[in-house]
Design an enzyme around this catalytic site. Sequence first.
Site, PDB file in Angstrom:
ATOM      1  N   PRO A 115       0.770  -1.236   0.000  1.00 56.96           N
ATOM      2  CA  PRO A 115       0.000   0.000   0.000  1.00 56.96           C
ATOM      3  C   PRO A 115       0.802   1.288   0.000  1.00 56.96           C
ATOM      4  CG  PRO A 115      -0.911  -1.603   1.505  1.00 56.96           C
ATOM      5  CD  PRO A 115       0.387  -2.123   1.050  1.00 56.96           C
ATOM      6  N   GLU A 116       1.007   1.830  -1.176  1.00 55.77           N
ATOM      7  CA  GLU A 116       1.522   3.192  -1.312  1.00 55.77           C
ATOM      8  C   GLU A 116       0.358   3.992  -1.888  1.00 55.77           C
ATOM      9  OE1 GLU A 116       5.515   3.325  -3.091  1.00 55.77           O
ATOM     10  OE2 GLU A 116       5.751   1.233  -2.574  1.00 55.77           O
ATOM     11  N   ARG A 157      16.562   0.376   3.344  1.00 58.38           N
ATOM     12  CA  ARG A 157      15.591  -0.378   2.528  1.00 58.38           C
ATOM     13  C   ARG A 157      16.265  -0.951   1.303  1.00 58.38           C
ATOM     14  NH1 ARG A 157      10.519   1.763   3.612  1.00 58.38           N
ATOM     15  NH2 ARG A 157       9.803  -0.223   2.809  1.00 58.38           N
ATOM     16  N   LYS A 204      -1.171   7.907   2.189  1.00 58.83           N
ATOM     17  CA  LYS A 204      -1.469   6.482   2.210  1.00 58.83           C
ATOM     18  C   LYS A 204      -2.581   6.128   3.198  1.00 58.83           C
ATOM     19  CE  LYS A 204       3.479   5.776   1.456  1.00 58.83           C
ATOM     20  NZ  LYS A 204       4.713   5.249   2.067  1.00 58.83           N
TER      21      LYS A 204
END
Length: 281
Positions: free
Chosen positions: A2-3, A271, A54
Amino acid sequence: MPELPEVETVKRGLVKLILYKKFIQAEVRESKSVMGDFKGLIGAELVGLRRFGKALVMDFNNDWSLMIHLRMTGQLIWQGEERFAAGHPTEDFVREMPSRHTRVILEFDGGKLYFNDQRKFGFCKVLRTVEVGEDGFIKKLAKEPWGMEVKEFWEKLQRRKNSVIKAALLDQTVIAGLGNIYTDETLFDAGVDPRRRAGKVTRQEAEKILEGARKVMQRAIDAGGSTMATYVRADGTKGSYLEEFAQVFQREGQACFRCGTEIKKNRVAGRGTYFCPRCQK
DNA sequence: CTAGGATCCTGTCAGC
DNA sequence: TGCTGACAGGATCCTA
C-alpha cells in the site's frame, strides 16, 4: 503494497461498492489493530471516502469517521454480491474470508469488508470527523506531488540536506504518498542516484523528481482498476501489476530498459533499493 | 532540530 | 527435515 496508488485504488473501489451503505457492526478479531470504539458508527451511513497520502478515511453521516492505514501488509476485501480486493496482494485476495490474517470485519448492509493484515502494523481508528485533521499522521503529512510546487519541495529537501535523497522521499512530511517501490521508480525516471545527498540535488533535478513521482504514480493508479479485475477473474493466478510497469523495482541483475546495464540492488536508507548505475547519477 | 538504527509482527526463503 | 538469519511496497520511537 500500500503506497498512494494502491490506497487510491482501494478508495475508488469502495466508492463504487459501499458508498451510501449502512454500517451494521464490527467484529474485532485483533484488538491491536483497532483504536477507538466502533459503537459510534453503528447504524450510520457511509457518505464519503477521502485519502490523505497512504491513509484512507471513511466519513459517516453522524459526524464519526473511520481512518484506515494499511502500512506494510494491510489489505481490504469487500464481499457482497461482488468481490473486490486491494492493498497488499496475497493469496487472500482470492481466498474464502475470513482468513487467519483477518483482523477486523466491518459489516455493512449488503456485505462485509475484511481488514486483513499479516504483520499487524496497520490499523483502523474510529474518531470524530472533525478530529481527522488533528490526527498525528495526517497533521504532519506534506502535500502530494500533484499539489506541490518545485520551490516548496526544494525547500523541504534542504531541511533534510544530509539524508540520502531516497530517505527524504520516503519521509511523508517531505512529500506524501511515496513508498519503497515508487521512490525507486521515481528516482529512475528522474535519473537521480538514490544515494545522493538531498542537499546536493539540483533544483532542476528536484523538478524532474516531482514530475517523475506524478507520472509513475498516475500510471499505477490508471492501471489499478484493471489489475484488480484481473486478479479477481484469475482463478488463483498470481499476476502482479508490478511486472507491467516496474523499470527497476525487483529487477536486480536484469537489463535496464533504457540502456541495457544491469540493474543493481543496494541497501539505501535501510531499505532494499533498486537502480540503474548508468542512468542514475 | 536532524540522522540513523531499532522496533512493532508474521511469513518466506536461502543456506547450512 | 529443521534450524537460523535476513528481509519485507510503513511509520514511529529512541539515541546521539
